[in-house]
Write a protein that holds these residues in place. Structure first.
Motif, PDB file in Angstrom:
ATOM      1  N   LEU A   1       2.650  70.354  -1.096  1.00 34.67           N
ATOM      2  CA  LEU A   1       2.219  70.977   0.405  1.00 34.67           C
ATOM      3  C   LEU A   1       2.621  72.368   0.320  1.00 34.67           C
ATOM      4  O   LEU A   1       1.737  73.178   1.029  1.00 34.67           O
ATOM      5  N   PHE A   2       3.983  72.876  -0.067  1.00 33.54           N
ATOM      6  CA  PHE A   2       4.104  74.179   0.068  1.00 33.54           C
ATOM      7  C   PHE A   2       2.944  75.208  -0.563  1.00 33.54           C
ATOM      8  O   PHE A   2       2.699  76.049  -0.207  1.00 33.54           O
ATOM      9  N   SER A   3       2.611  74.592  -1.897  1.00 32.70           N
ATOM     10  CA  SER A   3       1.442  75.371  -2.417  1.00 32.70           C
ATOM     11  C   SER A   3       0.264  75.530  -1.695  1.00 32.70           C
ATOM     12  O   SER A   3      -0.695  76.416  -1.938  1.00 32.70           O
ATOM     13  N   LEU A   4      -0.001  74.782  -0.951  1.00 29.25           N
ATOM     14  CA  LEU A   4      -1.175  74.580   0.082  1.00 29.25           C
ATOM     15  C   LEU A   4      -1.363  75.540   1.300  1.00 29.25           C
ATOM     16  O   LEU A   4      -2.181  75.829   1.891  1.00 29.25           O
ATOM     17  N   LEU A   5       0.084  75.929   1.624  1.00 33.04           N
ATOM     18  CA  LEU A   5       0.208  76.885   2.716  1.00 33.04           C
ATOM     19  C   LEU A   5      -0.339  78.028   2.858  1.00 33.04           C
ATOM     20  O   LEU A   5      -0.380  78.573   1.876  1.00 33.04           O
ATOM     21  N   PRO A   6      -1.139  78.671   3.853  1.00 34.34           N
ATOM     22  CA  PRO A   6      -1.425  79.831   3.871  1.00 34.34           C
ATOM     23  C   PRO A   6      -0.332  81.006   4.008  1.00 34.34           C
ATOM     24  O   PRO A   6       0.820  80.496   4.259  1.00 34.34           O
ATOM     25  N   GLU A   7      -0.624  81.955   3.382  1.00 37.44           N
ATOM     26  CA  GLU A   7       0.611  83.135   3.320  1.00 37.44           C
ATOM     27  C   GLU A   7       1.143  83.332   4.581  1.00 37.44           C
ATOM     28  O   GLU A   7       2.454  83.750   4.738  1.00 37.44           O
ATOM     29  N   ASP A   8       0.535  83.145   5.738  1.00 41.78           N
ATOM     30  CA  ASP A   8       1.061  83.844   6.976  1.00 41.78           C
ATOM     31  C   ASP A   8       1.669  82.706   7.668  1.00 41.78           C
ATOM     32  O   ASP A   8       1.847  82.777   8.918  1.00 41.78           O
ATOM     33  N   THR A   9       1.889  81.521   6.926  1.00 45.63           N
ATOM     34  CA  THR A   9       2.315  80.352   7.801  1.00 45.63           C
ATOM     35  C   THR A   9       4.033  80.548   8.227  1.00 45.63           C
ATOM     36  O   THR A   9       4.542  81.021   7.565  1.00 45.63           O
ATOM     37  N   GLN A  10       4.310  80.486   9.535  1.00 41.03           N
ATOM     38  CA  GLN A  10       5.604  80.613   9.903  1.00 41.03           C
ATOM     39  C   GLN A  10       6.294  79.536  10.100  1.00 41.03           C
ATOM     40  O   GLN A  10       7.565  79.703  10.406  1.00 41.03           O
ATOM     41  N   ALA A  11       5.738  78.209  10.298  1.00 36.61           N
ATOM     42  CA  ALA A  11       6.464  77.103  10.364  1.00 36.61           C
ATOM     43  C   ALA A  11       5.608  75.826   9.933  1.00 36.61           C
ATOM     44  O   ALA A  11       4.384  76.143   9.783  1.00 36.61           O
ATOM     45  N   VAL A  12       6.153  74.738   9.579  1.00 36.06           N
ATOM     46  CA  VAL A  12       5.339  73.560   9.547  1.00 36.06           C
ATOM     47  C   VAL A  12       5.954  72.609  10.470  1.00 36.06           C
ATOM     48  O   VAL A  12       7.348  72.631  10.826  1.00 36.06           O
ATOM     49  N   ALA A  13       4.992  71.714  11.017  1.00 45.63           N
ATOM     50  CA  ALA A  13       5.626  70.836  12.062  1.00 45.63           C
ATOM     51  C   ALA A  13       4.719  69.478  11.745  1.00 45.63           C
ATOM     52  O   ALA A  13       3.732  69.493  11.133  1.00 45.63           O
ATOM     53  N   GLY A  14       5.262  68.496  12.493  1.00 43.37           N
ATOM     54  CA  GLY A  14       4.513  67.237  12.522  1.00 43.37           C
ATOM     55  C   GLY A  14       5.156  66.049  13.585  1.00 43.37           C
ATOM     56  O   GLY A  14       6.118  66.353  13.919  1.00 43.37           O
ATOM     57  N   LEU A  15       4.479  65.230  13.791  1.00 40.01           N
ATOM     58  CA  LEU A  15       4.753  64.202  14.779  1.00 40.01           C
ATOM     59  C   LEU A  15       5.780  63.263  14.195  1.00 40.01           C
ATOM     60  O   LEU A  15       5.509  62.823  13.137  1.00 40.01           O
ATOM     61  N   THR A  16       6.749  62.983  15.020  1.00 43.24           N
ATOM     62  CA  THR A  16       8.006  62.113  14.509  1.00 43.24           C
ATOM     63  C   THR A  16       7.406  60.423  14.476  1.00 43.24           C
ATOM     64  O   THR A  16       6.425  60.104  15.317  1.00 43.24           O
TER      65      THR A  16
END
Length: 205
Positions: free
Chosen positions: A72-87
């Motif tokens: 998943l890290f490899s798919l993140l855009p370069e300007d990503t500042q956080a990842v989030a999701g619903l518990t």
């Protein structure tokens, strides 16, 4: 299937391989071995299904968490500042990606979105570090069916002033989620479709 000692004994392979294609194949096999079941099930959406995928059997597995974090890290855009999701489904995913990001020398914090506001203290919906207004956040989801769970996370983040334009899932059940995200102006990526998973499940069983 119970915890796989065979996979545990191969842990060094998972940890040292730089080949994301191999890691992706290993992760798909892990889903087939631990998470995918056939039978008669009622999903969180209320729909009945002839199969069920318990993503947490993989995302809370040590090798599974490592593979999820790296892929998943490899798919993140370069300007990503956080990842989030619903518990609760996204909790181990955002944590895995955040830990991997440190080893990649590109630290990305994790946010957890509550389904209901906390009943005490700040009564917040979002747990994790406070980010600048307009921070770019990518929402993660383990299994997408109708897409409503991840969309709820997107709405909470947007209400908090963050910019969310992308959802990434581990598995897409191909039951309307992608179409819902498109109407909400969200880009959608998935590691696997249910077709990928079912084809591999039949190959190895």
């Amino acid at each position: 299937m119970t915890y796989s000692t065979e996979i545990l004994n191969q842990s060094n392979i998972w940890a040292t391989t730089a080949d994301l294609t191999t890691l992706r194949h290993n992760l798909l096999d892990l889903f087939c071995q631990l998470a995918y079941k056939e039978g008669d099930f009622v999903l969180s959406s209320g729909q009945r299904s002839s199969y069920y995928i318990n993503g947490k059997q993989v995302t809370l597995h040590p090798q599974g968490a490592l593979a999820v974090g790296r892929l998943l890290f490899s798919l993140l855009p370069e300007d990503t500042q956080a990842v989030a999701g619903l518990t609760l489904g996204a909790d181990p995913m955002v944590t895995a990606v955040s830990v991997v990001s440190v080893y990649e020398n590109r630290p990305i914090p994790a946010l957890i979105i509550r389904k209901e506001a906390k009943g005490h203290g700040t009564k917040a919906y979002i747990e994790g570090p406070t980010l600048p207004e307009g921070a770019k956040v990518v929402v993660l989801e383990d299994v997408v069916t109708t897409g409503q769970s991840a969309l709820k996370a997107v709405e909470r983040l947007r209400d908090a002033g963050y910019s969310v334009t992308q959802v990434i899932s581990l598995i897409d059940r191909l039951q309307g989620g992608a179409e819902l995200y498109q109407t909400s102006e969200l880009q959608f990526q998935t590691l696997f479709s249910i077709t990928d998973l079912q084809e591999r499940y039949r190959q190895i069983n």
